[in-house]
Design a protein around this motif. Structure first.
Motif, PDB file in Angstrom:
ATOM      1  N   TRP A   1       0.561  -1.384  -0.388  1.00 10.69           N
ATOM      2  CA  TRP A   1      -0.011  -0.274   0.371  1.00 10.69           C
ATOM      3  C   TRP A   1       0.918   1.358   0.231  1.00 10.69           C
ATOM      4  O   TRP A   1       2.184   1.012   1.047  1.00 10.69           O
TER       5      TRP A   1
ATOM      6  N   TYR B   1      -2.159  -1.523  -3.678  1.00 10.82           N
ATOM      7  CA  TYR B   1      -3.088  -0.211  -3.820  1.00 10.82           C
ATOM      8  C   TYR B   1      -2.042   1.115  -3.578  1.00 10.82           C
ATOM      9  O   TYR B   1      -1.232   1.014  -2.810  1.00 10.82           O
TER      10      TYR B   1
ATOM     11  N   ARG C   1      -5.069  -3.383  -7.374  1.00 11.61           N
ATOM     12  CA  ARG C   1      -6.626  -4.024  -6.775  1.00 11.61           C
ATOM     13  C   ARG C   1      -6.613  -2.446  -6.979  1.00 11.61           C
ATOM     14  O   ARG C   1      -8.216  -2.538  -7.283  1.00 11.61           O
ATOM     15  N   TYR C   2      -6.659  -1.399  -6.357  1.00 14.11           N
ATOM     16  CA  TYR C   2      -7.138  -0.174  -6.659  1.00 14.11           C
ATOM     17  C   TYR C   2      -5.993   0.948  -7.077  1.00 14.11           C
ATOM     18  O   TYR C   2      -5.031   0.677  -6.464  1.00 14.11           O
TER      19      TYR C   2
ATOM     20  N   LYS D   1      -5.838   5.357  -7.235  1.00 13.20           N
ATOM     21  CA  LYS D   1      -6.537   6.531  -7.290  1.00 13.20           C
ATOM     22  C   LYS D   1      -5.371   7.421  -7.749  1.00 13.20           C
ATOM     23  O   LYS D   1      -4.930   7.311  -7.447  1.00 13.20           O
TER      24      LYS D   1
ATOM     25  N   LYS E   1      -8.952   4.355 -13.567  1.00 19.44           N
ATOM     26  CA  LYS E   1     -10.184   3.913 -12.666  1.00 19.44           C
ATOM     27  C   LYS E   1      -9.528   2.793 -11.856  1.00 19.44           C
ATOM     28  O   LYS E   1      -8.307   1.964 -12.215  1.00 19.44           O
ATOM     29  N   PRO E   2     -10.078   2.781 -10.744  1.00 17.22           N
ATOM     30  CA  PRO E   2      -9.802   1.751 -10.164  1.00 17.22           C
ATOM     31  C   PRO E   2      -9.452   0.241 -10.573  1.00 17.22           C
ATOM     32  O   PRO E   2     -10.144   0.513 -11.129  1.00 17.22           O
TER      33      PRO E   2
ATOM     34  N   SER F   1      -9.885  -3.504 -11.013  1.00 14.37           N
ATOM     35  CA  SER F   1     -10.932  -4.628 -10.605  1.00 14.37           C
ATOM     36  C   SER F   1     -10.189  -6.153 -10.497  1.00 14.37           C
ATOM     37  O   SER F   1      -8.857  -5.773 -11.571  1.00 14.37           O
TER      38      SER F   1
END
Length: 92
Positions: A34, A55, A78-79, A81, A88-89, A91
């Motif tokens: 992250w 992330y 996975r995400y 921002k 876009k996020p 998936s």
């Protein structure tokens, strides 16, 4: 004693006026899953492989170019921002 960067999982560097992150700094964070570097002054991101990153939050920066990182991160993220309408996020 283990190097702190060898076990670091999450790193939040939001709102620190960071203008640059070097490749050697990011590549040392191979266990990171992250990374939040939102609300800084970054204009680009280094092209580095971060195999565990899932992330990535990079919105509210001054990014002019960030596409070189996406092929490396894209399959694992996975995400994402970014704050840009074309991104876009991602998936799982």
């Amino acid at each position: 004693m283990k190097n702190a960067s060898s076990s670091l999982k999450r790193l939040f560097l939001d709102k620190n006026l960071i203008t640059r992150i070097t490749e050697d700094r990011l590549s040392a964070l191979h266990t990171l899953n992250w990374l939040s570097i939102s609300n800084n002054k970054l204009t680009s991101l280094p092209d580095v492989d971060m195999p565990n990153l899932r992330y990535l939050l990079i919105d509210e920066n001054e990014l002019m170019e960030y596409f070189p990182v996406l092929p490396l991160f894209g399959r694992r993220i996975r995400y994402l921002k970014s704050g840009y309408p074309t991104m876009k996020p991602v998936s799982a």
